[in-house]
Design an enzyme around this catalytic site. Structure first.
Site, PDB file in Angstrom:
ATOM      1  N   GLU A   1      35.134  48.261  44.280  1.00 53.38           N
ATOM      2  CA  GLU A   1      36.583  48.056  44.197  1.00 53.38           C
ATOM      3  C   GLU A   1      36.950  46.582  44.371  1.00 53.38           C
ATOM      4  O   GLU A   1      37.881  46.078  43.732  1.00 53.38           O
ATOM      5  CB  GLU A   1      37.282  48.890  45.286  1.00 53.38           C
TER       6      GLU A   1
ATOM      7  N   VAL B   1      36.948  43.253  41.344  1.00 59.39           N
ATOM      8  CA  VAL B   1      38.022  42.811  40.447  1.00 59.39           C
ATOM      9  C   VAL B   1      39.365  43.010  41.140  1.00 59.39           C
ATOM     10  O   VAL B   1      39.672  44.100  41.605  1.00 59.39           O
ATOM     11  CB  VAL B   1      38.037  43.625  39.124  1.00 59.39           C
TER      12      VAL B   1
ATOM     13  N   GLY C   1      41.644  24.308  49.903  1.00 58.24           N
ATOM     14  CA  GLY C   1      40.601  25.336  49.948  1.00 58.24           C
ATOM     15  C   GLY C   1      40.881  26.482  48.987  1.00 58.24           C
ATOM     16  O   GLY C   1      40.255  27.542  49.060  1.00 58.24           O
TER      17      GLY C   1
ATOM     18  N   GLU D   1      37.359  25.994  44.329  1.00 59.01           N
ATOM     19  CA  GLU D   1      36.003  25.629  44.763  1.00 59.01           C
ATOM     20  C   GLU D   1      35.764  24.139  44.511  1.00 59.01           C
ATOM     21  O   GLU D   1      36.333  23.575  43.577  1.00 59.01           O
ATOM     22  CB  GLU D   1      34.972  26.398  43.914  1.00 59.01           C
TER      23      GLU D   1
ATOM     24  N   LYS E   1      34.911  39.793  35.196  1.00 65.83           N
ATOM     25  CA  LYS E   1      35.843  40.837  35.631  1.00 65.83           C
ATOM     26  C   LYS E   1      36.328  41.652  34.438  1.00 65.83           C
ATOM     27  O   LYS E   1      36.490  42.867  34.534  1.00 65.83           O
ATOM     28  CB  LYS E   1      37.015  40.203  36.388  1.00 65.83           C
TER      29      LYS E   1
ATOM     30  N   GLY F   1      40.286  36.231  48.653  1.00 63.53           N
ATOM     31  CA  GLY F   1      40.517  35.958  50.076  1.00 63.53           C
ATOM     32  C   GLY F   1      39.714  36.930  50.917  1.00 63.53           C
ATOM     33  O   GLY F   1      39.411  38.038  50.478  1.00 63.53           O
TER      34      GLY F   1
HETATM   35  N1  HSE Z   1      37.417  32.673  42.260  1.00 64.11           N
HETATM   36  C1  HSE Z   1      38.120  33.922  42.135  1.00 64.11           C
HETATM   37  C2  HSE Z   1      39.562  33.680  41.763  1.00 64.11           C
HETATM   38  C3  HSE Z   1      38.100  34.695  43.429  1.00 64.11           C
HETATM   39  O1  HSE Z   1      40.014  32.537  41.772  1.00 64.11           O
HETATM   40  O2  HSE Z   1      40.254  34.641  41.461  1.00 64.11           O
HETATM   41  C4  HSE Z   1      37.285  35.891  43.536  1.00 64.11           C
HETATM   42  O3  HSE Z   1      36.878  36.518  42.403  1.00 64.11           O
END
Ligand code: HSE
Length: 428
Positions: free
Chosen positions: A129, A132, A187, A190, A205, A302
């Site tokens: 779950e 995605v 933050g 990345e 996804k 998160g």
């Molecule tokens: N890096 C992804 C985003 C978070 O920015 O949605 C987790 O899949």
């Protein structure tokens, strides 16, 4: 009271979030289901690293077999991320009959068939779950709640980082670089943002969502992918003037010619519900023959939203085992046949930097009309002082191949193509 033993692979943000929630929920779990959930081992890379106080350090190990080969452990929560060794270890656990809970979209999308085959071989269940849409229960919704629907179309904002960047660019007039630097400092992006901004994360996804929605495995190789790093303030302003926002969308349609799937930045009509999805939020908008249009919206990433989704998977898994009921979560899927779609129809946004000379507009119009591409709107803002002219064209729905050919046929001495974006057809 029956005890159910859990092993964690990884104890970073998500793993420790799961340990915390499990501690908080243990009493209610015992009361509701008569089961005591017990974490028996936690695989980590570094035993000396400081852990939050709700993580029992006596359970930490660097030996993966303390999780995978312990016959008492019936539930493995994978929180390592990445493709390898996560995919291999999840397959191993499933083959050994352990139920696996994961948020790892990359390993799932790239090893979908293998993981489901391992689950079938071990008579175990695979739960994902959190892979995605973070906190949004989109997997359960597609798998269970909408099973009486034939879904023909799915359009989603499933990357929070890029939606956050595009929101800052739209609402505050920031450039891409400026928005990214800010998001990294906070933050929210990345240090290496490639997977997000180039659409890879959304592609993984989309592969998972489409495989569930359309009951055929959609491999990532069948998804066309374009990132959003080339979107500029000019595009955002032009789109707004024309009545659109720009979003990085993941889109899949079931057509008679096969499945058409892509991740790309698109113009979305301002009154479409996806246009109002701001910041790091995610949303999936879909159409089913019985439910019609529907949208689910929520936090896509998160530690707490992700750990929360993993916890509900764990609760479902334990509840099902307690009730000796089986979910049909593991199934072997045929691969979607390669799309026979030769072309797709879409309206397009085309931004050009053109010579400010007589005949340039006629040249552009000729290339479009030769290919039966109708112009719906044209912008040529006077106030943007620059050498030459900036021309933005919104086409009527047209063959994508023809649009790409028309654009490629523009004389590069007269016209420079700055951006070509698809336009979402559904007005919302
Ligand atoms: N890096 C992804 C985003 C978070 O920015 O949605 C987790 O899949």
């Amino acid at each position: 009271m029956k005890q159910m033993y859990i092993g964690l692979l990884g104890c970073g943000n998500i793993g420790s979030g799961v340990a915390k929630l499990l501690g908080e929920m243990a009493d209610s779990f015992r009361e509701s289901y008569g089961i005591a959930p017990v974490i028996k081992a936690i695989l980590v890379r570094d035993l000396t690293k400081t852990r939050p106080d709700y993580v029992d350090v006596s359970l930490l190990t660097t030996d993966k077999d303390r999780v995978l080969q312990d016959p008492e452990i019936g539930y493995v929560v994978e929180c390592l991320g990445g493709e390898h060794p996560s995919a291999d270890w999840m397959c191993e656990a499933l083959r050994l009959g352990k139920h696996v809970i994961t948020a790892n979209k990359m390993a799932l999308a790239l090893h979908w068939q293998e993981l489901h085959a391992a689950a079938a071989a071990g008579q175990a269940q695979l739960y994902y779950e959190a892979a995605v849409g973070g906190a949004m229960p989109i997997i359960k919704m597609l798998h269970d709640s909408l099973q009486a629907n034939r879904i023909d179309r799915l359009t989603a904002i499933i990357n929070g980082t890029t939606n956050y960047l595009l929101t800052r660019m739209t609402d505050e007039g920031l450039g891409y670089r400026e928005a990214l630097t800010d998001a990294q400092a906070l933050g929210l992006a990345e240090p290496d943002p490639t997977a997000d901004v180039e659409g890879e994360d959304a592609m993984y996804k989309l592969s998972i969502l489409s495989s569930l929605a359309f009951h055929r495995h959609l491999p990532v190789q069948a998804i066309e992918r374009e990132g959003m790093t080339h979107i500029t303030q000019d595009d955002i302003r032009n789109a707004r003037e024309l009545g659109y926002s720009i979003k990085l969308l993941a889109h899949a349609t079931q057509t008679e010619a096969g499945m058409d799937a892509y991740v790309s930045p698109m113009l979305v009509p301002l009154k479409h519900p996806l246009s109002s999805v701001k910041g790091a939020f995610n949303a999936v908008f879909l159409h089913g023959h019985a439910c019609g249009d529907m949208m689910i919206y929520g936090r896509g990433a998160g530690s707490a939203p992700t750990a929360g989704a993993m916890m509900s998977d764990l609760i479902n898994a334990m509840r099902q085992a307690a009730e000796e009921r089986r979910l049909s979560a593991c199934f072997e899927q045929a691969e979607a046949p390669a799309s026979m779609l030769q072309d797709r129809m879409s309206a397009f946004y085309i931004r050009l930097a053109a010579q400010d000379a007589t005949g340039v507009l006629a040249h552009i119009a000729a290339s479009l009309s030769e290919r039966q591409i109708g112009v719906k709107a044209l912008l040529q803002p006077e106030e943007r002082a620059m050498e030459g002219a900036q021309i933005t064209i919104l086409t009527h729905p047209a063959s994508e191949k023809s649009v790409r050919a028309a654009v490629a046929a523009f004389d590069p001495h007269l016209v420079q193509v700055m951006n070509v974006l698809r336009v979402e057809a559904n007005e919302g």
